[in-house]
Design an enzyme around this catalytic site. Structure first.
Site, PDB file in Angstrom:
ATOM      1  N   GLU A  73       0.786  -1.385  -0.004  1.00  0.00           N
ATOM      2  CA  GLU A  73       0.153   0.628  -0.145  1.00  0.00           C
ATOM      3  C   GLU A  73       0.887   1.262   0.321  1.00  0.00           C
ATOM      4  O   GLU A  73      -0.172   2.355   0.473  1.00  0.00           O
ATOM      5  CB  GLU A  73      -0.783   0.057   1.546  1.00  0.00           C
ATOM      6  CG  GLU A  73      -1.955  -1.537   1.425  1.00  0.00           C
ATOM      7  CD  GLU A  73      -3.383  -1.027   0.575  1.00  0.00           C
ATOM      8  OE1 GLU A  73      -2.967  -0.398  -0.526  1.00  0.00           O
ATOM      9  OE2 GLU A  73      -4.091  -1.430   1.028  1.00  0.00           O
ATOM     10  N   TYR A 119     -14.815  16.953  18.520  1.00  0.00           N
ATOM     11  CA  TYR A 119     -14.255  16.125  17.862  1.00  0.00           C
ATOM     12  C   TYR A 119     -13.276  15.397  16.409  1.00  0.00           C
ATOM     13  O   TYR A 119     -12.198  15.586  16.116  1.00  0.00           O
ATOM     14  CB  TYR A 119     -13.310  15.153  19.743  1.00  0.00           C
ATOM     15  CG  TYR A 119     -13.019  15.549  20.623  1.00  0.00           C
ATOM     16  CD1 TYR A 119     -12.211  15.963  21.024  1.00  0.00           C
ATOM     17  CD2 TYR A 119     -14.225  15.971  21.756  1.00  0.00           C
ATOM     18  CE1 TYR A 119     -11.550  16.902  21.821  1.00  0.00           C
ATOM     19  CE2 TYR A 119     -13.595  16.580  23.149  1.00  0.00           C
ATOM     20  CZ  TYR A 119     -12.193  16.572  23.083  1.00  0.00           C
ATOM     21  OH  TYR A 119     -12.127  17.917  23.909  1.00  0.00           O
TER      22      TYR A 119
END
Length: 211
Positions: A73, A119
């Site tokens: 990846e 958040y």
């Protein structure tokens, strides 16, 4: 922070993600930018059982230098590093709820995680979804490059989340917050949820600007 400490930190975070069920089997990968290249988790490795000395080291061009062969990846990590010069770490997991959101046909491709909590806004902002490509495909690099300058977190369609951070810890906290935001969004589907307003989001962006 010297390379030995960074290697130990990668092992520590990998084990933590695995033990908490945020990624399973040999899924997920972690990288950290060094002064002389990058450290990557090895291909087909389980994040719960990493060994510091076996972590893959590659040079600035992605050429394998030492350690075990790196994850396939690399393109999705370099997509972030190419566009975010302050990024010191990139994390890709197959966490359950974020991956679920990446599979939903009605997910907003430019804002996959609704602003339910402060958040999620502070740590990941708006999270776009890029079209599906096979794991390890080089084409994902260009797709991430196109969005990474304005987004530290991206969902890979039918695959999972990728997050960049100014440190390994910052990237870890952000991808955990993304997973929590995705979990809330799935739990609340079909209910009348109260989202943060545009004014709320603007205030958060003023006081806690993402880097």
């Amino acid at each position: 922070m010297n390379e030995g400490v960074i290697r130990d930190e990668i092992v520590k975070w990998g084990r933590s993600f695995f033990q908490r069920g945020l990624t399973g089997g040999s899924s997920g990968n972690i990288s950290v930018r060094l002064e002389d290249g990058y450290l990557f988790t090895p291909t087909n490795s389980c994040l719960g059982f990493l060994e510091a000395e076996r972590l893959s080291k590659v040079d600035a061009s992605g050429k394998h230098v030492s350690g075990a062969p790196p994850t396939k990846e690399l393109p999705l990590h370099f997509g972030f590093y190419d566009r975010r010069p302050n990024a010191r770490a990139v994390i890709h997991l197959h966490s359950t709820y974020a991956t679920a959101v990446s599979c939903l046909a009605d997910t907003d491709p430019m804002d996959a995680i609704p602003p339910l909590t402060p958040y999620v806004v502070m740590r990941v902002g708006r999270v776009p979804v890029i079209p599906y490509s096979r794991p390890g495909a080089e084409s994902v690099r260009d797709r991430i490059q196109a969005l990474a300058g304005g987004h530290p977190a991206i969902l890979l369609a039918n695959h999972g989340p990728v997050v960049a951070g100014a440190s390994l810890e910052a990237a870890a906290f952000a991808i955990e917050e993304l997973e929590e935001g995705a979990k809330l969004s799935v739990i609340l589907r079909g209910m009348t949820a109260r989202h943060l307003t545009a004014e709320n989001i603007a205030e958060l962006n003023t006081h806690f600007r993402l880097t």
